[in-house]
Motif scaffolding. Structure first.
Motif, PDB file in Angstrom:
ATOM      1  N   GLU A 249       1.005  -0.694   0.399  1.00 34.94           N
ATOM      2  CA  GLU A 249      -0.333  -0.033   0.366  1.00 34.94           C
ATOM      3  C   GLU A 249       0.610   1.432  -0.092  1.00 34.94           C
ATOM      4  N   LEU A 250       1.914   1.277   1.226  1.00 40.20           N
ATOM      5  CA  LEU A 250       3.002   2.331   0.995  1.00 40.20           C
ATOM      6  C   LEU A 250       3.926   2.543  -0.617  1.00 40.20           C
ATOM      7  N   CYS A 251       3.925   1.520  -1.091  1.00 42.69           N
ATOM      8  CA  CYS A 251       4.612   1.729  -2.499  1.00 42.69           C
ATOM      9  C   CYS A 251       3.270   1.858  -2.979  1.00 42.69           C
ATOM     10  N   ASP A 252       2.631   1.346  -3.470  1.00 51.87           N
ATOM     11  CA  ASP A 252       1.299   2.311  -4.267  1.00 51.87           C
ATOM     12  C   ASP A 252       0.903   3.992  -4.510  1.00 51.87           C
ATOM     13  N   GLU A 253       1.259   4.196  -2.729  1.00 53.29           N
ATOM     14  CA  GLU A 253       0.954   5.288  -2.460  1.00 53.29           C
ATOM     15  C   GLU A 253       1.712   6.388  -2.826  1.00 53.29           C
ATOM     16  N   LEU A 254       3.479   6.454  -2.178  1.00 50.79           N
ATOM     17  CA  LEU A 254       4.397   6.824  -3.107  1.00 50.79           C
ATOM     18  C   LEU A 254       3.927   6.515  -4.416  1.00 50.79           C
ATOM     19  N   ILE A 255       4.356   5.742  -5.542  1.00 55.61           N
ATOM     20  CA  ILE A 255       4.519   6.235  -6.679  1.00 55.61           C
ATOM     21  C   ILE A 255       3.133   7.241  -7.828  1.00 55.61           C
ATOM     22  N   GLY A 256       2.154   7.113  -6.796  1.00 55.53           N
ATOM     23  CA  GLY A 256       0.801   7.614  -7.100  1.00 55.53           C
ATOM     24  C   GLY A 256       0.490   8.918  -6.606  1.00 55.53           C
ATOM     25  N   GLY A 257       1.327   9.148  -6.290  1.00 56.74           N
ATOM     26  CA  GLY A 257       1.386  10.840  -5.334  1.00 56.74           C
ATOM     27  C   GLY A 257       3.085  11.420  -6.289  1.00 56.74           C
ATOM     28  N   ALA A 258       3.710  10.944  -7.102  1.00 53.91           N
ATOM     29  CA  ALA A 258       5.046  11.181  -7.819  1.00 53.91           C
ATOM     30  C   ALA A 258       4.982  11.953  -8.750  1.00 53.91           C
ATOM     31  N   GLU A 259       5.631  12.843  -8.847  1.00 54.70           N
ATOM     32  CA  GLU A 259       5.210  13.738 -10.364  1.00 54.70           C
ATOM     33  C   GLU A 259       5.656  12.818 -11.702  1.00 54.70           C
ATOM     34  N   GLU A 260       6.761  11.999 -11.625  1.00 53.62           N
ATOM     35  CA  GLU A 260       8.075  11.337 -12.182  1.00 53.62           C
ATOM     36  C   GLU A 260       8.354  10.150 -10.889  1.00 53.62           C
ATOM     37  N   VAL A 261       7.970   9.423 -12.116  1.00 54.16           N
ATOM     38  CA  VAL A 261       9.083   7.416 -11.555  1.00 54.16           C
ATOM     39  C   VAL A 261       9.204   6.973 -12.588  1.00 54.16           C
ATOM     40  N   ARG A 262      11.215   6.805 -11.353  1.00 53.96           N
ATOM     41  CA  ARG A 262      12.173   6.265 -13.209  1.00 53.96           C
ATOM     42  C   ARG A 262      12.596   5.022 -11.998  1.00 53.96           C
ATOM     43  N   ILE A 263      12.052   4.133 -10.979  1.00 57.07           N
ATOM     44  CA  ILE A 263      12.042   2.908 -10.629  1.00 57.07           C
ATOM     45  C   ILE A 263      10.680   1.834 -10.685  1.00 57.07           C
ATOM     46  N   GLU A 264      10.899   0.666 -11.508  1.00 52.34           N
ATOM     47  CA  GLU A 264      10.480  -0.151 -11.491  1.00 52.34           C
ATOM     48  C   GLU A 264       9.473  -0.357 -10.198  1.00 52.34           C
ATOM     49  N   ARG A 265       7.974  -1.071 -10.003  1.00 46.14           N
ATOM     50  CA  ARG A 265       7.862  -0.561  -9.087  1.00 46.14           C
ATOM     51  C   ARG A 265       8.223  -1.847  -8.287  1.00 46.14           C
ATOM     52  N   GLU A 266       8.699  -3.563  -8.871  1.00 43.11           N
ATOM     53  CA  GLU A 266       8.991  -4.566  -8.489  1.00 43.11           C
ATOM     54  C   GLU A 266      10.044  -4.065  -7.606  1.00 43.11           C
ATOM     55  N   LEU A 267      11.156  -3.474  -8.259  1.00 44.17           N
ATOM     56  CA  LEU A 267      12.549  -3.177  -7.732  1.00 44.17           C
ATOM     57  C   LEU A 267      12.698  -2.093  -7.079  1.00 44.17           C
ATOM     58  N   MET A 268      11.393  -1.612  -6.382  1.00 46.43           N
ATOM     59  CA  MET A 268      10.997   0.022  -5.577  1.00 46.43           C
ATOM     60  C   MET A 268      10.043  -1.291  -4.584  1.00 46.43           C
ATOM     61  N   MET A 269       9.830  -2.639  -4.090  1.00 48.17           N
ATOM     62  CA  MET A 269       9.816  -3.020  -3.881  1.00 48.17           C
ATOM     63  C   MET A 269      10.333  -2.979  -2.283  1.00 48.17           C
ATOM     64  N   PRO A 270      11.760  -3.560  -2.382  1.00 46.81           N
ATOM     65  CA  PRO A 270      12.340  -4.169  -1.150  1.00 46.81           C
ATOM     66  C   PRO A 270      13.061  -3.286  -0.789  1.00 46.81           C
ATOM     67  N   SER A 271      12.826  -2.109  -1.046  1.00 49.13           N
ATOM     68  CA  SER A 271      13.202  -0.692  -0.449  1.00 49.13           C
ATOM     69  C   SER A 271      11.685  -0.199   1.012  1.00 49.13           C
ATOM     70  N   VAL A 272      11.234  -0.294  -0.004  1.00 53.39           N
ATOM     71  CA  VAL A 272       9.924  -0.301   0.355  1.00 53.39           C
ATOM     72  C   VAL A 272       9.750  -1.360   1.881  1.00 53.39           C
ATOM     73  N   ILE A 273       9.519  -2.242   1.597  1.00 48.76           N
ATOM     74  CA  ILE A 273       9.943  -3.353   3.140  1.00 48.76           C
ATOM     75  C   ILE A 273      11.344  -3.497   4.172  1.00 48.76           C
ATOM     76  N   ALA A 274      11.918  -3.563   3.527  1.00 52.57           N
ATOM     77  CA  ALA A 274      13.641  -2.691   4.779  1.00 52.57           C
ATOM     78  C   ALA A 274      12.596  -1.352   5.183  1.00 52.57           C
ATOM     79  N   TYR A 275      11.575  -0.355   4.616  1.00 50.32           N
ATOM     80  CA  TYR A 275      11.270   0.692   5.521  1.00 50.32           C
ATOM     81  C   TYR A 275      10.151   0.418   6.604  1.00 50.32           C
TER      82      TYR A 275
END
Length: 515
Positions: A249-275
């Motif tokens: 849910e947090l990953c979707d929120e961050l992607i949805g609120g960004a003006e530009e996303v230059r990272i694939e969601r799949e490659l973003m998720m591990p950093s969100v999990i770490a948080y």
């Protein structure tokens, strides 16, 4: 539980000291005429003054201060000191952080006796008496007592003192989650971290809880019946289905609120999990500050294997008022906590340095593009005053801790494109004042600086290239002071230099103030 600085209150106890005259007489200890000399008049006059005393204190304390119900010590001109009155106030005094006493004829010795009995921090205020109050602080100092007694004759100084005392309490209530691989004191890239954690605990009250790096990374996946590789068969705080849902849910929120996303969601998720895992560990061990080494962790290759970095964790922690520092820089995290405590703002931290002119152009530094430096060089006023702070831990709440500013998302890793980072255009805040600070490795000094934002770089790039440019008036003095504290400097928007200097005085730390 993760105790945020904003939730920590300074408990201030008004101490009403009353000396009642039992008979009609005049002399060197009593002045007045008519009914003012009659028995009973003192009670009426004192009740009015005591009410005003408490109201004035409430009107001049800063946010985060709780003014308690007052306690009273009543004596007469028989100079009696009922023991039952001292005992009756013990519970309230024990709950208080600071006591604000009344002052006046016939009660000043009680202020000293209170200090000797309870060893509680005291602060006289403008409503304490008709004059400033230097006698009780002098009496305490002469006895070399282990108790602080301040006297502030202006309300603005009293308010500043309360801010500093609250910040001191917040530092004392700070408990780190330290994820370590080698030395629990420092990482391989941070010779400027605290030289002695025991010394810091003794000086500030700050404490530290340690977690092994490999055990932490093992917990980034759901637990199996046989347990983690490094802790086989043990019950461990691995992420569970609820945690993973929160991360999604947090990953979707961050992607949805960004003006530009230059990272694939799949490659973003591990950093969100770490948080999410970091917050779970912090909650489990009652920590409210965080740091983890970078090179020490990176060289295990498990960062690469799991496709994450801690940049996003530091950014999201900062957004919600949790000190969180890169590269296991423990002084940087405590410096962030100091800024949070005095300002309520959300901090940024990173490699900090002056940018000198070389052969008519600004020296090329990591993260800063030639184009951005060339543009800044057009301003002749910057040529001896340009500084920068660079790390990929910018976030959405820098200008306003209660509102999200525009942002982008980018990867940290150039080649494999993993490791989510916020990108923020500091140039949108040109002209804004920033306050910088950093504790020295022994905790004995604090660098304090004030600058003005002049530009930004790296928001359109990957890796650790995000930075803010700002102007400092005395670049050489700032550089020399920085050499006593280290490379990472923390900052917030706004001018909080007075508050930091007051905090240093309260802590017994030497302020190194530059601008």
């Amino acid at each position: 539980m993760i105790e945020q600085a904003k939730d920590i209150k300074l408990n201030v106890l008004p101490l009403e000291l009353f000396c009642e005259h039992l008979y009609y007489y005049e002399g060197p200890c009593r002045f007045g005429s008519g009914e003012a000399l009659e028995p009973g008049y003192d009670k009426v006059a004192f009740a009015k003054r005591a009410k005003s005393f408490v109201e004035d204190i409430k009107a001049h304390v800063p946010e985060g201060v709780n003014v308690m119900d007052p306690v009273l010590f009543h004596r007469t001109d028989d100079w009696d000191e009922p023991e039952e009155q001292w005992r009756a106030m013990e519970d309230a005094v024990n709950k208080a952080d600071v006591v604000v006493p009344m002052a006046g004829a016939g009660v000043q010795d009680l202020g000293l006796k209170f200090a000797m009995r309870f060893k509680k921090t005291m602060c006289y205020c403008p409503a304490s008496g008709q004059f400033n109050v230097p006698d009780v602080p002098a009496g305490i100092a002469a006895r070399h007592m282990d108790v602080k007694c301040y006297s502030e004759y202006r309300w603005e100084d009293f308010t500043l003192r309360m801010t500093a005392l609250r910040a001191k309490k917040i530092l004392a209530r700070t408990k780190y989650l330290c994820v370590t691989r080698f030395d629990g004191r420092t990482g391989v890239s941070r010779p400027d971290s605290f030289s002695s954690l025991d010394q810091i605990t003794e000086r500030f009250g700050t404490t530290f809880h340690f977690v092994n790096l490999h055990e932490f990374i093992d917990c980034m996946k759901e637990a199996t019946p046989e347990g983690n590789y490094t802790t086989p068969g043990r019950k461990t705080p691995n992420v569970d289905a609820e945690d993973l849902k929160k991360a999604e849910e947090l990953c979707d929120e961050l992607i949805g609120g960004a003006e530009e996303v230059r990272i694939e969601r799949e490659l973003m998720m591990p950093s969100v999990i770490a948080y999410v895992l970091t917050r779970k560990f912090m909650d489990r061990f009652d920590c409210n500050a965080f740091s983890m080494p970078c090179p020490d962790a990176c060289s295990t290759r498990r960062i690469n294997q799991n496709k994450f970095t801690m940049c996003l964790t530091h950014s999201l922690n900062a957004e919600c008022g949790t000190p969180s520092a890169c590269e296991y820089d423990l002084p940087a995290a405590l410096s962030e906590q100091a800024l949070i405590a005095v300002s309520g703002m959300s901090p940024y931290m990173g490699n900090t340095c002056p940018i000198p002119m070389v052969d008519g152009a600004f020296k090329q530094v990591f993260g800063a593009t030639k184009e951005s430096l060339a543009e800044l060089a057009k301003d002749s006023d910057l040529r001896e005053h340009l500084w920068m702070t660079q790390h990929s831990v910018a976030h959405r709440c820098l200008p306003d801790p209660n509102e999200h500013a525009p942002y982008s998302l980018a990867p940290f890793a150039y080649d494999q494109k993993f490791g989510a980072t916020f990108r923020y255009d500091f140039a949108r805040d040109k002209g804004e004042t920033i306050t910088m600070c950093k504790f020295s490795p022994d905790g004995a000094k604090m660098f304090i600086g004030k600058g003005t934002i002049v530009g930004s770089s790296g928001q359109d790039r990957d890796n650790c290239t995000q930075l803010v440019f700002y102007r400092l008036n005395d670049s050489l003095a700032a550089h020399r002071a920085q050499c006593e504290v280290g490379i990472h400097i923390t900052l917030v928007y706004g001018d909080y230099t007075k508050e930091l200097v007051a905090l240093c005085e309260t802590l017994g730390v030497e302020p190194m103030l530059v601008d």
